[in-house]
Write a protein that holds these residues in place. Structure first.
Motif, short mmCIF file in Angstrom:
data_model
loop_
_atom_site.label_atom_id
_atom_site.label_comp_id
_atom_site.label_asym_id
_atom_site.label_seq_id
_atom_site.Cartn_x
_atom_site.Cartn_y
_atom_site.Cartn_z
N ASP A 150 37.70 37.62 28.11
CA ASP A 150 38.50 37.65 29.33
C ASP A 150 37.86 36.92 30.50
OD1 ASP A 150 40.78 38.76 28.47
OD2 ASP A 150 40.26 40.83 28.99
N SER A 151 36.54 36.98 30.58
CA SER A 151 35.86 36.36 31.73
C SER A 151 35.99 34.84 31.71
CB SER A 151 34.39 36.75 31.73
OG SER A 151 33.79 36.27 30.55
N THR A 152 36.48 34.27 30.58
CA THR A 152 36.64 32.81 30.54
C THR A 152 38.07 32.39 30.93
OG1 THR A 152 37.20 32.90 28.19
CG2 THR A 152 34.89 32.48 28.74
N LYS A 153 38.91 33.40 31.26
CA LYS A 153 40.31 33.06 31.60
C LYS A 153 40.52 32.96 33.10
CE LYS A 153 42.37 35.52 27.71
NZ LYS A 153 43.52 36.27 27.23
N PRO A 154 40.82 31.77 33.59
CA PRO A 154 41.09 31.64 35.03
C PRO A 154 42.46 32.25 35.38
CG PRO A 154 41.52 29.57 33.92
CD PRO A 154 41.00 30.51 32.87
N THR A 155 42.68 32.56 36.64
CA THR A 155 43.98 33.03 37.09
C THR A 155 44.91 31.82 37.21
OG1 THR A 155 42.83 34.67 38.37
CG2 THR A 155 45.16 34.35 38.91
N TRP A 171 44.40 25.82 42.79
CA TRP A 171 43.66 24.85 41.98
C TRP A 171 42.20 25.26 41.87
CZ3 TRP A 171 45.59 19.88 40.28
CH2 TRP A 171 46.96 19.71 40.52
N PRO A 172 41.48 24.73 40.89
CA PRO A 172 40.07 25.12 40.72
C PRO A 172 39.20 24.78 41.94
CG PRO A 172 40.83 23.84 38.82
CD PRO A 172 41.94 23.84 39.82
N SER A 173 39.65 23.90 42.81
CA SER A 173 38.84 23.58 44.00
C SER A 173 38.67 24.80 44.88
CB SER A 173 39.48 22.45 44.79
OG SER A 173 40.81 22.78 45.10
N SER A 174 39.58 25.80 44.76
CA SER A 174 39.43 26.97 45.62
C SER A 174 38.99 28.23 44.88
CB SER A 174 40.72 27.21 46.41
OG SER A 174 41.83 27.22 45.56
N GLY A 175 38.58 28.13 43.64
CA GLY A 175 38.09 29.30 42.92
C GLY A 175 38.37 29.21 41.43
N PHE A 176 38.27 30.36 40.74
CA PHE A 176 38.49 30.38 39.30
C PHE A 176 39.99 30.43 39.00
CE2 PHE A 176 37.60 32.40 34.97
CZ PHE A 176 37.14 31.20 34.44
N TYR A 177 40.65 29.35 39.34
CA TYR A 177 42.11 29.26 39.22
C TYR A 177 42.51 28.00 38.46
CZ TYR A 177 41.78 32.26 43.37
OH TYR A 177 41.47 33.25 44.26
N LEU A 178 43.72 28.04 37.93
CA LEU A 178 44.35 26.82 37.40
C LEU A 178 45.80 26.83 37.84
CD1 LEU A 178 43.45 26.16 33.66
CD2 LEU A 178 42.98 24.69 35.62
N PRO A 179 46.32 25.65 38.24
CA PRO A 179 47.74 25.61 38.59
C PRO A 179 48.62 25.77 37.34
CG PRO A 179 46.78 23.41 38.70
CD PRO A 179 45.65 24.35 38.42
N THR A 180 49.81 26.31 37.53
CA THR A 180 50.77 26.35 36.42
C THR A 180 51.20 24.91 36.13
OG1 THR A 180 52.63 26.46 37.93
CG2 THR A 180 51.75 28.58 37.17
N ALA A 181 51.89 24.71 35.00
CA ALA A 181 52.35 23.36 34.65
C ALA A 181 53.27 22.83 35.75
CB ALA A 181 53.08 23.38 33.32
N GLU A 182 54.13 23.71 36.30
CA GLU A 182 55.07 23.27 37.34
C GLU A 182 54.32 22.77 38.57
OE1 GLU A 182 55.52 26.03 35.52
OE2 GLU A 182 57.15 25.08 34.39
N VAL A 183 53.29 23.54 38.98
CA VAL A 183 52.51 23.15 40.16
C VAL A 183 51.80 21.82 39.91
CG1 VAL A 183 50.57 23.81 41.66
CG2 VAL A 183 52.27 25.52 40.99
#
Ligand code: HEC
Length: 286
Positions: free
Chosen positions: A229-234, A239-251
């Protein structure tokens, strides 16, 4: 589904208020030569520009920024035991494979003279023309006799630090002194005819965009299947520039569209204006 496919273009047209979605001209006869308003080199240039935007956004915004957050990117990203995303070149290859599955006869290939993967080494005429591209960075448009395909090659530049670092350090690299701004390779685009109708041009752009979406979505599906789980970004708007995130495909796709649509639209309209001027001149001379 058809609407979805041409949505990107329709929205742009609506935005500047000239044509609605239904305003994209219907063709009376797909084979009529008068409908073939676009030269193949122009449409390959247009889709190559979209590809540059997509590739830079993916490399900087997802791979570059994501690595700093702990996201991993790997050649074997699709293996079950590898919890990682696609490298930029594999992202492109995924797009190319998705286009091949569509009914649009558009070919896309990424090659180089010093490749990491030997199967990406340019051969024959493309190898000769790549030497030219390396010196002047200008696109090359030609007819590939053997394959009977109209072919366009565009410089693939080291636009971001991750391009250079990863290639120089890679265990299978054939060159260890790549620098930012170098021509690292070229994208080769191929199409079977010398001119395209509106419908065909929009088909090419959409085949590319749908490919991008498909590959990005399969990356998100991989993440969903990560076991740790700890390898899954929100996944959401950030975007990853602001933390452990990934944009959705739409974004992700929306950002590409915002950067590319206006320019793409300008080109489509420009070609249409040329056609109108030609029609007027033809009428006048009759
Ligand atoms: C994290 C590592 C990594 C990053 C970042 C990366 N590449 Fe690559 N690149 C690779 C690998 C590995 C391959 C070979 C993939 C394959 O098997 O086809 C490759 C393939 C290529 C190729 C095809 C020729 C070859 O070397 O096989 C080109 C051209 C290329 N990359 C250019 C770039 C550019 C330009 C960027 C930045 C926009 C970039 N790469 C970013 C690892 C990377």
């Amino acid at each position: 589904m058809n609407y979805l496919k041409i949505k990107g273009i329709c929205v742009s047209l609506v935005l500047i208020g000239i044509q609605s979605c239904g305003g994209v001209p219907e063709e009376t006869s797909a084979s009529s030569t008068s409908d073939k308003v676009f030269a193949v080199a122009d449409i390959m240039t247009l889709v190559a520009e979209e590809n540059d935007i997509t590739r830079t956004l993916y490399t900087k915004g997802i791979v570059g920024a994501g690595k700093k957050q702990g996201l991993k990117f790997d050649e074997d990203w699709q293996d079950d035991d590898v919890e990682a995303g696609p490298l930029p070149a594999l992202f492109l290859r995924g797009v190319s494979a998705d286009i091949r599955k569509s009914d649009v006869p558009l070919g896309l290939y990424l090659g180089s003279d010093f490749p990491i993967n030997a199967s990406n080494k340019f051969q024959g005429k493309q190898a000769d023309l790549f030497k030219k591209i390396k010196t002047d960075q200008k696109p090359q448009h030609f007819y590939e006799e053997d394959q009977k395909l109209y072919t366009s090659m565009f410089a693939d530049l080291a636009v971001a630090a991750p391009c250079v670092n990863c290639h120089n350090d890679h265990e299978s690299t054939t060159k260890t002194d790549w620098k930012l701004g170098d021509v690292m390779g070229a994208t080769t685009w191929q199409y079977p005819s010398d001119s395209l109708s509106y419908k065909e041009a929009i088909g090419v752009i959409n085949a590319y965009r749908n490919g991008t979406k498909a590959v990005y979505n399969s990356y998100l599906e991989e993440i969903a299947a990560f076991k740790i789980d700890s390898t899954k970004p929100t996944i959401g708007k950030a975007w990853p520039s602001s933390g452990f995130y990934l944009p959705t495909a739409e974004v992700f796709i929306d950002s590409v569209r915002k950067l590319a649509s206006y320019h793409s639209l300008e080109k489509l309209l420009l070609a249409d204006n040329h056609k109108k001027v030609k029609e007027t001149t033809d009428l006048a001379s009759n």
